[in-house]
Design a protein around this motif. Structure first.
Motif, PDB file in Angstrom:
ATOM      1  N   UNK A 298      30.621  34.938  33.808  1.00  9.86           N
ATOM      2  CA  UNK A 298      31.787  34.915  33.067  1.00  9.86           C
ATOM      3  C   UNK A 298      32.421  33.801  32.843  1.00  9.86           C
ATOM      4  N   UNK A 299      32.507  32.540  33.661  1.00  9.88           N
ATOM      5  CA  UNK A 299      33.115  31.428  33.577  1.00  9.88           C
ATOM      6  C   UNK A 299      32.627  30.710  32.381  1.00  9.88           C
ATOM      7  N   UNK A 300      31.418  30.924  31.885  1.00  6.14           N
ATOM      8  CA  UNK A 300      30.871  30.303  30.932  1.00  6.14           C
ATOM      9  C   UNK A 300      30.929  30.801  29.516  1.00  6.14           C
ATOM     10  N   UNK A 301      31.232  32.024  29.320  1.00 10.15           N
ATOM     11  CA  UNK A 301      31.119  32.746  28.051  1.00 10.15           C
ATOM     12  C   UNK A 301      32.378  32.387  27.147  1.00 10.15           C
ATOM     13  N   UNK A 302      32.271  32.360  25.677  1.00 11.31           N
ATOM     14  CA  UNK A 302      33.258  31.998  24.913  1.00 11.31           C
ATOM     15  C   UNK A 302      32.825  32.805  23.426  1.00 11.31           C
ATOM     16  N   UNK A 303      33.695  33.082  22.683  1.00 10.25           N
ATOM     17  CA  UNK A 303      33.221  33.940  21.429  1.00 10.25           C
ATOM     18  C   UNK A 303      33.564  33.234  20.231  1.00 10.25           C
TER      19      UNK A 303
ATOM     20  N   UNK B 115      39.113  42.454  43.920  1.00 13.61           N
ATOM     21  CA  UNK B 115      40.021  43.023  42.644  1.00 13.61           C
ATOM     22  C   UNK B 115      39.359  42.931  41.487  1.00 13.61           C
ATOM     23  N   UNK B 116      38.301  42.105  41.227  1.00 15.81           N
ATOM     24  CA  UNK B 116      37.652  42.280  40.090  1.00 15.81           C
ATOM     25  C   UNK B 116      36.973  43.461  40.070  1.00 15.81           C
ATOM     26  N   UNK B 117      36.012  43.953  41.164  1.00 14.46           N
ATOM     27  CA  UNK B 117      35.359  44.874  41.159  1.00 14.46           C
ATOM     28  C   UNK B 117      36.123  46.320  41.071  1.00 14.46           C
ATOM     29  N   UNK B 118      37.421  46.344  41.600  1.00 13.93           N
ATOM     30  CA  UNK B 118      38.298  47.448  41.326  1.00 13.93           C
ATOM     31  C   UNK B 118      38.658  47.636  39.864  1.00 13.93           C
ATOM     32  N   UNK B 119      38.823  46.633  39.225  1.00 11.45           N
ATOM     33  CA  UNK B 119      39.257  46.812  37.993  1.00 11.45           C
ATOM     34  C   UNK B 119      38.015  47.222  37.176  1.00 11.45           C
ATOM     35  N   UNK B 120      36.887  46.634  37.251  1.00  8.91           N
ATOM     36  CA  UNK B 120      35.555  46.990  36.655  1.00  8.91           C
ATOM     37  C   UNK B 120      35.303  48.395  36.960  1.00  8.91           C
ATOM     38  N   UNK B 121      35.505  48.775  38.120  1.00  8.44           N
ATOM     39  CA  UNK B 121      35.106  50.283  38.309  1.00  8.44           C
ATOM     40  C   UNK B 121      36.264  51.381  37.891  1.00  8.44           C
ATOM     41  N   UNK B 122      37.270  51.044  37.734  1.00 12.03           N
ATOM     42  CA  UNK B 122      38.322  51.808  37.239  1.00 12.03           C
ATOM     43  C   UNK B 122      37.948  51.919  35.748  1.00 12.03           C
ATOM     44  N   UNK B 123      37.727  50.924  35.159  1.00 12.13           N
ATOM     45  CA  UNK B 123      37.371  51.282  33.481  1.00 12.13           C
ATOM     46  C   UNK B 123      35.761  51.815  33.454  1.00 12.13           C
ATOM     47  N   UNK B 124      34.962  51.544  34.430  1.00 19.39           N
ATOM     48  CA  UNK B 124      33.758  52.347  34.318  1.00 19.39           C
ATOM     49  C   UNK B 124      34.224  53.691  34.523  1.00 19.39           C
ATOM     50  N   UNK B 125      34.881  54.141  35.227  1.00 18.29           N
ATOM     51  CA  UNK B 125      35.148  55.551  35.479  1.00 18.29           C
ATOM     52  C   UNK B 125      35.649  56.273  34.148  1.00 18.29           C
ATOM     53  N   UNK B 126      36.509  55.418  33.280  1.00 17.27           N
ATOM     54  CA  UNK B 126      37.012  56.092  32.074  1.00 17.27           C
ATOM     55  C   UNK B 126      35.725  56.202  31.058  1.00 17.27           C
ATOM     56  N   UNK B 127      34.986  55.001  30.979  1.00 19.61           N
ATOM     57  CA  UNK B 127      33.776  55.060  29.905  1.00 19.61           C
ATOM     58  C   UNK B 127      32.748  56.120  30.480  1.00 19.61           C
TER      59      UNK B 127
ATOM     60  N   UNK C  73      27.609  41.718  36.646  1.00 16.22           N
ATOM     61  CA  UNK C  73      26.545  40.452  37.020  1.00 16.22           C
ATOM     62  C   UNK C  73      27.186  39.343  37.479  1.00 16.22           C
ATOM     63  N   UNK C  74      28.493  39.050  36.975  1.00 19.28           N
ATOM     64  CA  UNK C  74      29.308  37.756  37.761  1.00 19.28           C
ATOM     65  C   UNK C  74      29.498  37.931  39.018  1.00 19.28           C
ATOM     66  N   UNK C  75      29.969  39.383  39.358  1.00 19.91           N
ATOM     67  CA  UNK C  75      30.169  39.328  40.969  1.00 19.91           C
ATOM     68  C   UNK C  75      28.921  39.612  41.689  1.00 19.91           C
ATOM     69  N   UNK C  76      27.755  39.606  41.046  1.00 16.12           N
ATOM     70  CA  UNK C  76      26.528  39.899  41.885  1.00 16.12           C
ATOM     71  C   UNK C  76      25.747  41.031  42.153  1.00 16.12           C
TER      72      UNK C  76
ATOM     73  N   UNK D 258      40.855  39.041  32.322  1.00 21.94           N
ATOM     74  CA  UNK D 258      41.255  39.149  33.513  1.00 21.94           C
ATOM     75  C   UNK D 258      40.178  39.082  34.764  1.00 21.94           C
ATOM     76  N   UNK D 259      38.865  39.652  34.397  1.00 18.76           N
ATOM     77  CA  UNK D 259      38.036  39.835  35.219  1.00 18.76           C
ATOM     78  C   UNK D 259      37.515  38.103  35.443  1.00 18.76           C
ATOM     79  N   UNK D 260      37.500  37.569  34.134  1.00 24.98           N
ATOM     80  CA  UNK D 260      36.954  36.087  34.249  1.00 24.98           C
ATOM     81  C   UNK D 260      37.951  35.236  35.278  1.00 24.98           C
ATOM     82  N   UNK D 261      39.120  35.546  35.100  1.00 34.28           N
ATOM     83  CA  UNK D 261      40.039  34.704  35.866  1.00 34.28           C
ATOM     84  C   UNK D 261      39.988  35.148  37.449  1.00 34.28           C
ATOM     85  N   UNK D 262      39.949  36.578  37.720  1.00 36.35           N
ATOM     86  CA  UNK D 262      39.388  36.945  39.162  1.00 36.35           C
ATOM     87  C   UNK D 262      38.277  36.173  39.702  1.00 36.35           C
ATOM     88  N   UNK D 263      37.228  36.283  38.807  1.00 36.33           N
ATOM     89  CA  UNK D 263      36.046  35.751  39.647  1.00 36.33           C
ATOM     90  C   UNK D 263      36.134  33.990  39.723  1.00 36.33           C
ATOM     91  N   UNK D 264      36.985  33.495  38.835  1.00 37.38           N
ATOM     92  CA  UNK D 264      37.226  32.227  39.078  1.00 37.38           C
ATOM     93  C   UNK D 264      37.771  31.811  40.146  1.00 37.38           C
TER      94      UNK D 264
END
Length: 577
Positions: free
Chosen positions: A89-94, A132-144, A169-172, A120-126
């Motif tokens: 995540x720390x390397x991606x740009x668009x 906290x990153x996993x919590x946020x990802x999991x919350x959004x996964x439950x929605x989708x 992937x970034x959190x392993x 937000x996830x990128x900053x948390x991982x960095x």
């Protein structure tokens, strides 16, 4: 042939111990090796975990190779074997423009939400806030997941899963990434090519599959992304470059190096036409091309792309810039591959001086450390061991100053220094360094942790050289026990420990029949991992035949001799070629 310092310490009759970094996945933490809107109603797509800040987002992959990305890739990969298109995540740009299909207001809103989430996830991982990153990802996964269960299979769900997969992937959490990729592929396979943002998702999928080692799937999605981009922007568009680079990396990984070279050349031609011959954007594909050519055994051809990188950085930033130092390091790598070792030494020295004088990176930076170790190793190879040892002492001192004298990261440098002293036959100093490294490990991990077996076996070899065979045997036996429990009895680490133990027990005069049984175990392990016709097997066969002869086992000896004779002939033919 690899000549890592820790490989050069074995005494006559003892098989070389493994490179420290050849089993990096087995090392404990701290001991690093040497040498990535719901459809119903107006409810927002993303709910927020109570432990995280309320941010959301959508991704766009970089389709143009920006100069900052090129610099980063060169800096992080200049000593590595290939350009990385990691999904870290720390390397991606668009930088991909909107597709020809005009995005709706809903799509624009989704994109903004996903961009916020990704940021937000990128900053948390960095920052290291993985939970906290996993919590946020999991919350959004439950929605989708809820939306998909309700029957939604649109680009919105695909884009959301894409971001979540990148995050995991970034959190392993690779197991969950595989699960997410299965969900994502089922949706993407049913989407039409004119969907907005689909090419971005496919490009990410290609990189994620590559990171997971699923190279066939990676090639499939990369090719679909290329087809979409070619139809939308033309075959000479710079928006193809990132996908071409990812494709070339996968081709190289599966051994299709000739095709990889062709793809790298295409990316370079596109950039030269649009950006010019001296564009910094050329650094990444040139770097990838050079490394593939080295992999193909064409170091002389590899000089050209690396010389171009050196010229580009020199023209843009001057000869004293740190990026020039990194390019010089790449050139040293090429010279090594070509066998021009003295030239490589000079280039490494120039590279380190430029980088240090320019304050391009901290002295304790991992890249700088690796460069010093590589140069030290090279100096030993060309017979300038004392110079090399000074560099290894410098590495040790820097690490001590930054992390303290009991930090496990010191072990690597202590092992290398011990190897250097062993190479110069100063086994007393080597013993002192190895005992220190073993004590550091024992103070940081448990007595049965497999990571302690590395200094333990090296110490056993050194004690063998000092004729302290009884203690050497006890250390080798303990290392063998730990490795059998950690890796299994038919593993390579166990084979290495057995080989060391056999040599020690031979000099101690242990039972020949028991030694023969141990050699049989080593032979079976090597046959499994290296193949029946490997050089390792050939060397063990010689020892095996020696004991068969010593024990008078003529019937068993003859077939082994015939096998060894066949292997020797094949080996000599290979060497002549």
């Amino acid at each position: 042939m690899d000549t890592r310092l820790v490989l050069g310490m074995s005494p006559p009759g003892i098989h070389h111990l493994p490179l420290l970094h050849s089993h990096s996945s087995h090392l404990s933490k701290g001991v690093s090796p040497i040498s990535f809107q719901k459809h119903k109603g107006s409810r927002k797509l993303f709910k927020v975990s109570p432990k995280t800040i309320s941010h959301r987002f959508m991704l766009r992959i970089c389709a143009s190779v920006g100069s900052s990305n090129a610099d980063l890739a060169c800096k992080q990969n200049v000593i590595s074997s290939s350009f990385s298109t990691s999904s870290d995540l720390t390397r991606w740009s668009w930088a991909l423009p909107h597709s020809s299909t005009k995005p709706t207001d809903a799509m624009n809103e989704l994109e903004m939400q996903l961009q916020e989430l990704f940021g937000e996830v990128k900053m948390m991982v960095k920052m290291g806030n993985i939970s906290d990153a996993v919590d946020l990802l999991q919350a959004n996964y439950e929605i989708v997941e809820e939306q998909i269960s309700d029957g939604a299979r649109s680009i919105q769900e695909a884009a959301t899963l894409d971001v979540i997969a990148l995050g995991y992937l970034a959190v392993g959490d690779l197991k969950f990434v595989r699960f997410l990729m299965n969900m994502l592929s089922q949706i993407v396979n049913n989407l039409k090519d004119d969907e907005p943002l689909l090419e971005s998702i496919l490009m990410h999928m290609g990189s994620i599959y590559s990171s997971l080692g699923m190279l066939e799937q990676s090639m499939i999605v990369y090719q679909r992304a290329i087809n979409i981009l070619e139809n939308r922007y033309g075959k000479d568009s710079t928006f193809l470059v990132s996908t071409l680079l990812g494709t070339a990396k996968v081709l190289s990984s599966i051994g299709r190096t000739t095709k990889a070279v062709e793809v790298y050349h295409r990316a370079i031609t596109i950039l030269e036409s649009s950006k010019g011959l001296q564009s910094e954007d050329l650094v990444v594909p040139l770097f990838g091309l050079g490394n593939v050519l080295i992999k193909e055994g064409r170091p002389k051809d590899a000089e050209s792309p690396f010389m171009r990188i050196l010229g580009i950085y020199t023209n843009l930033y001057g000869s004293d810039d740190g990026r020039v130092g990194m390019a010089l390091c790449s050139m040293a790598h090429v010279k090594c591959a070509a066998g021009n070792l003295e030239e490589a030494v000079d280039l490494y020295k120039r590279a380190l001086k430029v980088i240090k004088d320019a304050n391009y990176m901290a002295l304790d930076d991992g890249i700088m450390e690796k460069m010093r170790i590589d140069l030290a190793e090279l100096l030993h190879v060309v017979g300038r061991g004392q110079e090399g040892r000074k560099l290894l002492e410098e590495c040790l001192l820097i690490t001590e100053n930054q992390k303290g004298k009991e930090h496990p990261s010191l072990v690597l440098h202590l092992l290398n220094l011990a190897s250097s002293y062993s190479q110069s036959k100063n086994f007393v100093e080597a013993e002192h360094l190895l005992r220190t490294s073993l004590n550091i490990m024992l103070n940081n991990v448990g007595p049965d942790d497999q990571s302690i077996t590395f200094p333990m076996l090296h110490l056993a070899v050194t004690l063998y050289n000092l004729n302290q065979d009884e203690e050497a045997e006890q250390l080798a036996l303990e290392a063998l026990r730990i490795r059998e429990e950690a890796f299994g009895k038919d593993s390579l680490p166990v084979g290495e420990a057995l080989d060391c133990l056999i040599s020690i027990q031979t000099r101690l005069g242990k039972n020949d029949l028991k030694l023969l049984e141990l050699l049989k175990e080593v032979l079976m392990i090597q046959e499994k991992h290296f193949g029946y016709e490997s050089e390792e097997v050939m060397l063990t066969l010689k020892k095996f035949i020696f004991y068969l002869d010593k024990l008078g086992m003529k019937d068993e000896k003859l077939p082994m001799q015939r096998r060894l004779s066949v292997l020797k002939n094949k080996y000599m033919q290979t060497v002549r070629r």
